[in-house]
Design an enzyme around this catalytic site. Structure first.
Site, PDB file in Angstrom:
ATOM      1  N   LYS A  39      76.321   2.014   7.548  1.00 18.21           N
ATOM      2  CA  LYS A  39      76.997   0.545   7.840  1.00 18.21           C
ATOM      3  C   LYS A  39      77.955   0.962   8.778  1.00 18.21           C
ATOM      4  O   LYS A  39      78.861   1.401   8.290  1.00 18.21           O
ATOM      5  CB  LYS A  39      77.290   0.084   6.858  1.00 18.21           C
ATOM      6  CG  LYS A  39      77.551  -1.626   6.458  1.00 18.21           C
ATOM      7  CD  LYS A  39      77.476  -2.752   5.111  1.00 18.21           C
ATOM      8  CE  LYS A  39      77.816  -3.909   5.836  1.00 18.21           C
ATOM      9  NZ  LYS A  39      77.697  -4.414   4.406  1.00 18.21           N
ATOM     10  N   ARG A  60      70.470 -20.143  -6.750  1.00 15.65           N
ATOM     11  CA  ARG A  60      69.115 -19.080  -7.229  1.00 15.65           C
ATOM     12  C   ARG A  60      68.469 -18.523  -8.635  1.00 15.65           C
ATOM     13  O   ARG A  60      67.466 -17.865  -9.545  1.00 15.65           O
ATOM     14  CB  ARG A  60      68.814 -17.845  -6.228  1.00 15.65           C
ATOM     15  CG  ARG A  60      69.005 -17.984  -5.221  1.00 15.65           C
ATOM     16  CD  ARG A  60      69.626 -16.681  -4.348  1.00 15.65           C
ATOM     17  NE  ARG A  60      69.789 -15.438  -4.852  1.00 15.65           N
ATOM     18  CZ  ARG A  60      68.290 -14.802  -3.648  1.00 15.65           C
ATOM     19  NH1 ARG A  60      68.011 -15.429  -2.817  1.00 15.65           N
ATOM     20  NH2 ARG A  60      68.347 -13.492  -3.994  1.00 15.65           N
ATOM     21  N   GLU A 111      71.401 -12.717  -9.484  1.00 14.87           N
ATOM     22  CA  GLU A 111      72.252 -13.902  -9.580  1.00 14.87           C
ATOM     23  C   GLU A 111      71.273 -14.217 -10.751  1.00 14.87           C
ATOM     24  O   GLU A 111      72.061 -15.204 -11.622  1.00 14.87           O
ATOM     25  CB  GLU A 111      72.444 -15.669  -8.298  1.00 14.87           C
ATOM     26  CG  GLU A 111      72.710 -15.659  -7.183  1.00 14.87           C
ATOM     27  CD  GLU A 111      72.073 -14.488  -5.991  1.00 14.87           C
ATOM     28  OE1 GLU A 111      73.158 -14.039  -5.421  1.00 14.87           O
ATOM     29  OE2 GLU A 111      71.240 -13.672  -6.238  1.00 14.87           O
TER      30      GLU A 111
END
Length: 647
Positions: A302, A418, A390
């Site tokens: 990243k 969600r 979640e």
């Protein structure tokens, strides 16, 4: 329509882009595919520099897109997009994709009002095959497209799901994998394994992927043999599945390593260096026409190509404006400004945890974003980052609450969507003591419709046993958090916005607020204004202006609680006012204004009610100030409504 300064930026950028000699010639992926393979490294270099140049002055999601530059180029070089489908998981990764697919010169408008969208969207480009802003949906969506292609007889259409940035920890990703293993399809899943979500990836899946090894040479031989046996009529589909199961078992025994993907009959390839453009294009060409579901595992870094981002990926996920030469982030001077609501939450949570040993913190991959990292640093054993999950975060919190702990579960409002069933089934029905803190409630700005916390008031309001509250300012947030952790308060929802509050001196004594009791902020006799949450501070300014300029007498009530409603307060309004204005930072349909209309109707009151809130549409991206204006929710519009109520 773009603003004039954006058009100027585009024209200026077109002149400057001469330094991008190859990139400037790529208006569509078809142009990319005309290049020689030995030119691809230069394309990657220019594409990476373009992202750095643009994001240094127009902030966005930085590290993720730098990490997939080679993958993005390889995908569009090997596959015939847009006929072939690329489904991105979490649009954080997709800036290079946008630049290569006709939006190079408009990229300077990214995330700006009326500019290009912050995440891939089919309404913006045919190359954006599916909406992505929430994690873990790519495999399911791409599988649907792959099955549709087969049903339509389009056997030459390739479908690729690109999943990464921690998204594989989401339950939906595993649901998609499970279905892909049993449904006829030719889906290719690319697992971009960068050991990151926004903060560091967590959980067993992360370590498993880091250790997973399979030989590409072995897979090449295996593929050639299978084609030969098919040609000779030795191998049919049923025999192929049996051989795959036997082969996978044998390989697991020999390598002393079980491959979870091949255990699901999904062919596994990798790991491959995700920054080797030639290796990526070669492998993609080799496996693209293989039958059946397959997964290519690549390792990336990243922030690749920008040293500060490689060293501090969490900070450089979305760093704001920075000096591209020195890597220094250019931070705004915040001295003398009110704090961020998230920081008030984080510091107050630690303060409460020191007083109450039952308190624990839970977050799905957002410890920095919600400032739970403050608790996790001071008390690491009492903070839990569960990854992008979640639903699990809520049910996990419910389990801890069932046996005596007091979880503060912090989830961004739009991501809480969600976990809706988990709130109902695993917390509310049992009336468990879980504090659900919804950060980023209301309009969030440049991240756009996938991230606006528009619906939580409307979707939490019907659920029995919940307390639903929103603080007017930082002091009220602290008091609500204190109240929520007192014994036997049951499931308690506290929603607050992204950004800064209104009080520089934010610390205050921790005092209990009576559940379901609002407060009158200002007396008045002509109009009653009822607000919920920090948008009430805008209303207060509009009220002052309206009174000064019109002579009206306007009362202001801070409702505090959407559930339970303060019926005494609303009876007072119903008896004494014929004109009522409700103001909320959430959708009008089913929100606070709807609740007040229902109360008035049920109790025989008939005031004229004007409701201010989010319209029945998905709101685009832009600054919060711009969006408040567009949605008729800003101070000027509130003032206009108050003026229009004048006799």
């Amino acid at each position: 329509m773009l603003f004039l300064h954006d058009i100027y930026h585009i024209l200026l950028g077109m002149g400057q882009d001469n330094s991008y000699q190859l990139l400037q010639s790529i208006d569509t992926p078809e142009d990319l595919r005309r290049l020689r393979a030995d030119q691809l490294p230069e394309v990657c270099k220019e594409l990476r520099q373009k992202i750095i140049d643009e994001l240094s002055r127009n902030p966005g999601h930085f590290g993720s897109s730098l990490g997939v530059v080679e993958l993005t180029v390889a995908l569009h070089y090997v596959f015939q997009t847009p006929y072939d489908r690329i489904v991105w998981d979490v649009g954080h990764q997709a800036y290079g994709h946008k630049i290569l697919t006709g939006r190079r010169d408009a990229f300077c408008t990214n995330r700006k009002l009326n500019g290009i969208r912050p995440f891939p969207s089919p309404s913006e480009s045919e190359y954006d095959t599916f909406t992505c802003g929430h994690a873990s949906n790519s495999i399911s969506a791409a599988l649907g497209m792959a099955v549709a292609a087969m049903k339509h007889g389009e056997n030459n259409r390739h479908v690729v799901a690109v999943i990464g940035d921690g998204s594989m920890s989401g339950g939906l990703a595993f649901e998609g994998l499970n279905n892909a293993s049993s449904t006829p399809n030719n889906l290719l899943i690319i697992l971009n394994d960068n050991n990151m979500a926004i903060d560091r990836s967590v959980g067993g899946m992360k370590q498993y992927l880091l250790n997973l090894q399979t030989s590409v040479g072995y897979n090449r031989i295996r593929y050639k043999l299978s084609k030969m046996f098919h040609k000779w009529g030795i191998l049919n589909e049923e025999r192929r599945k049996s051989l795959i199961r036997f082969n996978n078992s044998l390989k697991s025994m020999l390598t002393q390593q079980q491959n979870v993907f091949e255990g699901m009959n999904i062919r596994y390839f990798g790991p491959v260096d995700g920054h080797d453009i030639h290796a990526l294009t070669r492998v993609l060409k080799e496996i693209k026409n293989m039958q059946g579901p397959k997964l290519l595992h690549i390792h990336t870094t990243k922030g690749k190509g920008f040293e500060p981002a490689e060293k501090a990926a969490t900070v450089w996920h979305a760093p704001g404006i920075f000096d591209k030469e020195t890597g220094e982030r250019i931070l705004a001077d915040t001295k003398g400004l009110p704090p961020l609501f998230q920081d008030v939450f984080g510091n107050t949570l630690l303060e409460l945890a020191r007083q109450n040993e039952k308190i624990v913190g839970v977050t799905p991959a957002m410890p920095s974003g919600c400032s739970m990292n403050i608790l996790m640093k001071a008390m690491p054993e009492r903070g839990f980052d569960v990854g992008i999950a979640e639903g699990h975060a809520v049910t996990f919190s419910g389990g801890m609450a069932k046996d005596g702990l007091l979880p503060f579960c912090n989830i961004y409002s739009s991501f809480m969507q969600r976990a809706y069933d988990n709130v109902i089934h695993d917390v509310a029905i049992q009336k468990l003591n879980v504090v659900l803190c919804l950060d980023r409630a209301g309009l969030v700005g440049e991240d756009g419709p996938t991230h606006h916390g528009a619906f939580d008031l409307a979707y939490m309001r019907p659920i029995p046993n919940l307390t639903v509250a929103s603080p007017y300012d930082e002091h009220e947030l602290r008091r609500l958090m204190y109240t929520a952790q007192l014994p036997d308060k049951g499931p308690f929802v506290i929603r607050y916005p992204r950004g800064r509050g209104s009080l520089v001196e934010w610390q205050c004594p921790l005092e209990e607020i009576e559940i379901g009791k609002g407060r009158k902020l200002k007396e008045g006799k002509d109009i009653a204004v009822i607000t919920l949450g920090p948008i009430g501070t805008l209303a207060a300014k509009a009220i002052r202006q309206a009174e000064e300029e019109t002579g009206q007498s306007i009362a202001h009530y801070d409702l505090r609680f959407l559930k339970p409603l303060d019926e005494d307060l609303l009876h007072e309004v119903g008896r004494n006012f014929h004109k009522v204005v409700t103001i909320e930072d959430g959708v009008l349909k089913g929100g606070m204004g709807s609740a007040i209309l229902e109360f008035m109707a049920d109790n025989g009151y008939a005031p004229r009610v004007k409701r201010i809130g989010l319209p029945d549409q998905f709101v685009q991206h832009g600054t919060v100030k711009e969006l408040y204006h567009i949605c008729s929710m800003d101070e000027a519009y509130i003032y206009k409504v108050l003026r229009s109520f004048e006799e």
